[in-house]
Design an enzyme around this catalytic site. Structure first.
Site, mmCIF file in Angstrom:
data_model
loop_
_atom_site.group_PDB
_atom_site.id
_atom_site.type_symbol
_atom_site.label_atom_id
_atom_site.label_comp_id
_atom_site.label_asym_id
_atom_site.label_seq_id
_atom_site.Cartn_x
_atom_site.Cartn_y
_atom_site.Cartn_z
ATOM 1 N N ASN A 101 -68.507 -17.670 38.748
ATOM 2 C CA ASN A 101 -67.416 -17.505 39.706
ATOM 3 C C ASN A 101 -67.015 -16.049 39.859
ATOM 4 O O ASN A 101 -67.138 -15.252 38.930
ATOM 5 C CB ASN A 101 -66.208 -18.343 39.268
ATOM 6 C CG ASN A 101 -66.535 -19.824 39.209
ATOM 7 O OD1 ASN A 101 -67.487 -20.282 39.846
ATOM 8 N ND2 ASN A 101 -65.779 -20.582 38.436
ATOM 9 N N HIS A 118 -72.054 -13.139 38.573
ATOM 10 C CA HIS A 118 -72.211 -12.809 39.990
ATOM 11 C C HIS A 118 -71.196 -11.779 40.472
ATOM 12 O O HIS A 118 -71.047 -11.577 41.677
ATOM 13 C CB HIS A 118 -72.109 -14.073 40.847
ATOM 14 C CG HIS A 118 -73.233 -15.030 40.627
ATOM 15 N ND1 HIS A 118 -73.075 -16.400 40.608
ATOM 16 C CD2 HIS A 118 -74.561 -14.815 40.401
ATOM 17 C CE1 HIS A 118 -74.235 -16.983 40.387
ATOM 18 N NE2 HIS A 118 -75.152 -16.046 40.247
ATOM 19 N N CYS A 126 -67.946 1.536 46.231
ATOM 20 C CA CYS A 126 -68.333 2.355 47.376
ATOM 21 C C CYS A 126 -69.854 2.322 47.526
ATOM 22 O O CYS A 126 -70.594 2.554 46.566
ATOM 23 C CB CYS A 126 -67.854 3.790 47.199
ATOM 24 S SG CYS A 126 -68.374 4.871 48.556
ATOM 25 N N ASN A 213 -68.930 -32.472 34.551
ATOM 26 C CA ASN A 213 -69.220 -32.404 35.983
ATOM 27 C C ASN A 213 -68.909 -33.756 36.597
ATOM 28 O O ASN A 213 -69.318 -34.787 36.045
ATOM 29 C CB ASN A 213 -70.701 -32.078 36.228
ATOM 30 C CG ASN A 213 -70.963 -30.594 36.383
ATOM 31 O OD1 ASN A 213 -70.192 -29.874 36.998
ATOM 32 N ND2 ASN A 213 -72.073 -30.137 35.811
ATOM 33 N N ALA A 232 -62.482 -31.306 35.462
ATOM 34 C CA ALA A 232 -62.371 -30.348 34.362
ATOM 35 C C ALA A 232 -61.000 -30.394 33.705
ATOM 36 O O ALA A 232 -60.887 -30.369 32.468
ATOM 37 C CB ALA A 232 -62.660 -28.936 34.872
#
Length: 244
Positions: A101, A118, A126, A213, A232
């Protein structure tokens, strides 16, 4: 909840327990998932976060990112699942979290050893000079946010399509996966590469896999030892009772 007491004991006896989280853990904080029913990519074309599109159409890309990411994620708060994982880390039971996330909710909940595989929406980079800035301290309402130092275009510090995983994050995550003897998978279908390989790495080195899940994932039938098909927050509300 079947097996919750057994799982709590497995976690208590672990030497290096980690969390591996995906979009599903943040759904109950009001952040929609990317895939599946009601997912963002059923409503929007994700090309606006393709690296080539961003460089050729930064204004349009930023317009979509503000609407889809920053407006929703910027106001989201951590839920019970984030908070209990942080509590377990504070008690030195969970050693760290690998998250797919970009919302920063694990840190907001108090987790400290978090590998954002990620990247994150909470910093900008920049594209010319590589300087980084806190999103909260930057004016992102401009059509194209610019670097205060060199006036280059600012890009959110998360991985776009066509962009490689940060090598430092990849190495740290893989090292953590190798060391883990228990992995708590939360809210991920296990379809995004190369992140989805990490729990398989842990299993290869002998880890027990606990999966939370609502729907079965790519992990469930292959490597999962204990599967909880629940939300969760429901799972962690029950788990917390064994660590008071």
């Amino acid at each position: 909840m079947d097996n919750i007491e057994i799982v709590a004991d497995v976690i208590k006896k672990s030497k290096y327990c980690i969390g591996f989280t995906g979009a599903g853990i943040s759904v109950e904080s009001g952040i929609p998932p990317f895939t599946g029913a009601g997912g963002l990519w059923t409503k929007y074309d994700p090309k606006f976060i393709e690296l080539s599109f961003f460089y050729s159409n930064p204004k349009k890309s930023w317009e979509e990112m503000r609407k889809i990411f920053f407006n929703s994620m910027g106001t989201a708060l951590p839920n019970k699942a984030h908070k209990v994982l942080a509590e377990l880390e504070n008690k030195n039971i969970v050693k760290g979290i690998i998250t797919q996330n970009i919302d920063g909710l694990h840190q907001s909940a108090g987790s400290k050893n978090v590998i954002e595989f990620h990247g994150t929406i909470n910093t900008l980079v920049c594209t010319d000079c590589d300087l980084k800035y806190r999103t909260s301290e930057t004016d992102i309402t401009r059509d194209i946010p610019k670097c205060p130092s060199c006036n280059g275009i600012l890009k959110p510090d998360f991985v776009f399509y066509g962009e490689g995983i940060n090598k430092i994050n990849y190495t740290k995550a893989n090292d953590m996966a190798v060391k883990a003897d228990v992995v708590i998978i939360v809210g991920t279908a296990g379809q995004v590469m190369p992140a989805c390989y990490l729990p398989f790495t842990s299993k290869k080195y002998g880890a027990k896999i606990i999966e939370i899940n609502t729907l079965e994932s790519a992990f469930t039938s292959q490597i999962t030892d204990y599967y909880f098909p629940v939300k969760a927050t429901e799972f962690f509300s029950e788990l917390e009772k064994f660590f008071k």
